[in-house]
Write a protein that holds these residues in place. Structure first.
Motif, PDB file in Angstrom:
ATOM      1  N   GLY A 189      26.702 -45.447-116.404  1.00 35.60           N
ATOM      2  CA  GLY A 189      26.092 -45.088-115.136  1.00 35.60           C
ATOM      3  C   GLY A 189      26.604 -43.743-114.664  1.00 35.60           C
ATOM      4  N   TYR A 190      25.779 -43.061-113.908  1.00 31.54           N
ATOM      5  CA  TYR A 190      26.192 -41.772-113.361  1.00 31.54           C
ATOM      6  C   TYR A 190      25.437 -41.516-112.062  1.00 31.54           C
ATOM      7  CZ  TYR A 190      21.781 -39.829-114.954  1.00 31.54           C
ATOM      8  OH  TYR A 190      20.448 -39.582-115.136  1.00 31.54           O
ATOM      9  N   THR A 191      25.907 -40.537-111.329  1.00 26.78           N
ATOM     10  CA  THR A 191      25.241 -40.134-110.097  1.00 26.78           C
ATOM     11  C   THR A 191      24.894 -38.658-110.192  1.00 26.78           C
ATOM     12  OG1 THR A 191      27.316 -39.509-109.055  1.00 26.78           O
ATOM     13  CG2 THR A 191      26.544 -41.772-108.695  1.00 26.78           C
ATOM     14  N   LYS A 192      23.942 -38.271-109.414  1.00 29.50           N
ATOM     15  CA  LYS A 192      23.627 -36.850-109.272  1.00 29.50           C
ATOM     16  C   LYS A 192      24.157 -36.414-107.915  1.00 29.50           C
ATOM     17  CE  LYS A 192      19.870 -34.941-110.244  1.00 29.50           C
ATOM     18  NZ  LYS A 192      18.486 -34.478-110.291  1.00 29.50           N
ATOM     19  N   SER A 193      25.155 -35.565-107.921  1.00 29.32           N
ATOM     20  CA  SER A 193      25.746 -35.126-106.667  1.00 29.32           C
ATOM     21  C   SER A 193      25.303 -33.723-106.278  1.00 29.32           C
ATOM     22  CB  SER A 193      27.270 -35.220-106.729  1.00 29.32           C
ATOM     23  OG  SER A 193      27.758 -34.483-107.815  1.00 29.32           O
ATOM     24  N   THR A 220      30.558 -37.841-109.510  1.00 28.76           N
ATOM     25  CA  THR A 220      30.783 -36.516-110.083  1.00 28.76           C
ATOM     26  C   THR A 220      29.587 -35.993-110.859  1.00 28.76           C
ATOM     27  OG1 THR A 220      31.650 -37.436-112.133  1.00 28.76           O
ATOM     28  CG2 THR A 220      33.240 -37.016-110.352  1.00 28.76           C
ATOM     29  N   GLY A 221      28.671 -36.866-111.205  1.00 27.99           N
ATOM     30  CA  GLY A 221      27.561 -36.488-112.057  1.00 27.99           C
ATOM     31  C   GLY A 221      27.861 -36.741-113.528  1.00 27.99           C
ATOM     32  N   ALA A 222      29.103 -37.080-113.838  1.00 26.87           N
ATOM     33  CA  ALA A 222      29.496 -37.420-115.210  1.00 26.87           C
ATOM     34  C   ALA A 222      29.382 -38.934-115.375  1.00 26.87           C
ATOM     35  CB  ALA A 222      30.921 -36.965-115.484  1.00 26.87           C
ATOM     36  N   GLY A 265      27.192 -29.347 -98.670  1.00 21.35           N
ATOM     37  CA  GLY A 265      28.299 -28.530 -99.132  1.00 21.35           C
ATOM     38  C   GLY A 265      29.423 -29.353 -99.728  1.00 21.35           C
ATOM     39  N   TRP A 266      29.094 -30.610-100.145  1.00 18.94           N
ATOM     40  CA  TRP A 266      30.095 -31.535-100.670  1.00 18.94           C
ATOM     41  C   TRP A 266      30.117 -31.477-102.188  1.00 18.94           C
ATOM     42  CZ3 TRP A 266      30.077 -35.598-104.074  1.00 18.94           C
ATOM     43  CH2 TRP A 266      31.234 -36.391-104.091  1.00 18.94           C
ATOM     44  N   THR A 267      31.293 -31.369-102.751  1.00 19.42           N
ATOM     45  CA  THR A 267      31.461 -31.474-104.204  1.00 19.42           C
ATOM     46  C   THR A 267      32.643 -32.394-104.482  1.00 19.42           C
ATOM     47  OG1 THR A 267      32.852 -29.494-104.230  1.00 19.42           O
ATOM     48  CG2 THR A 267      30.524 -29.182-104.740  1.00 19.42           C
ATOM     49  N   PRO A 268      32.571 -33.163-105.560  1.00 22.46           N
ATOM     50  CA  PRO A 268      33.667 -34.086-105.871  1.00 22.46           C
ATOM     51  C   PRO A 268      34.920 -33.327-106.282  1.00 22.46           C
ATOM     52  CG  PRO A 268      32.020 -34.103-107.619  1.00 22.46           C
ATOM     53  CD  PRO A 268      31.488 -33.245-106.520  1.00 22.46           C
ATOM     54  N   ARG A 269      36.069 -33.804-105.797  1.00 17.19           N
ATOM     55  CA  ARG A 269      37.349 -33.181-106.125  1.00 17.19           C
ATOM     56  C   ARG A 269      38.333 -34.160-106.742  1.00 17.19           C
ATOM     57  NH1 ARG A 269      37.612 -32.003-100.413  1.00 17.19           N
ATOM     58  NH2 ARG A 269      39.474 -33.261-100.534  1.00 17.19           N
ATOM     59  N   LEU A 270      38.116 -35.444-106.517  1.00 18.46           N
ATOM     60  CA  LEU A 270      39.116 -36.439-106.894  1.00 18.46           C
ATOM     61  C   LEU A 270      38.661 -37.242-108.108  1.00 18.46           C
ATOM     62  CD1 LEU A 270      39.917 -37.591-103.266  1.00 18.46           C
ATOM     63  CD2 LEU A 270      41.127 -35.893-104.630  1.00 18.46           C
ATOM     64  N   SER A 271      39.599 -37.897-108.733  1.00 13.46           N
ATOM     65  CA  SER A 271      39.325 -38.660-109.948  1.00 13.46           C
ATOM     66  C   SER A 271      38.774 -40.046-109.643  1.00 13.46           C
ATOM     67  CB  SER A 271      40.621 -38.822-110.750  1.00 13.46           C
ATOM     68  OG  SER A 271      41.521 -39.662-110.032  1.00 13.46           O
ATOM     69  N   LEU A 272      38.239 -40.677-110.659  1.00  8.69           N
ATOM     70  CA  LEU A 272      37.780 -42.057-110.545  1.00  8.69           C
ATOM     71  C   LEU A 272      38.938 -42.962-110.139  1.00  8.69           C
ATOM     72  CD1 LEU A 272      35.575 -44.196-110.960  1.00  8.69           C
ATOM     73  CD2 LEU A 272      36.157 -44.186-113.404  1.00  8.69           C
TER      74      LEU A 272
END
Length: 78
Positions: free
Chosen positions: A39-43, A3-5, A51-58
């Motif tokens: 840790g985090y990711t850059k999405s 998610t980038g968070a 065109g992908w963005t995170p929608r679901l929870s951990l």
């Protein structure tokens, strides 16, 4: 992908424990030299290129990964 968070180990363990019936046994200790706070990711690149963005929870991701284990084991055995 993520998610980038950021997510700390403690947060990851809590999310895992909210999904499973038997909680992980954890031990809090002092940080090791070189440990990071989380840790985090850059999405944003995935959004830009795919065109992908995170929608679901951990928790959903953990549940999905655990559900996949028996499926993948069956595929690999077959």
């Amino acid at each position: 992908m993520g998610t980038g968070a950021g997510t700390t180990v403690r947060e990851l363990c809590a999310a895992f424990n909210s999904v499973v019936s038997t909680a992980l046994a954890t031990v809090d200790t002092d940080p090791w030299p070189g440990d990071v706070a989380g840790g985090y990711t850059k999405s944003d690149r995935a959004a830009e290129l795919l065109g992908w963005t995170p929608r679901l929870s951990l928790e959903h991701g953990i549940r999905s990964a655990l559900d996949w284990i028996p499926v993948s084991n069956k595929m690999l055995a077959g």
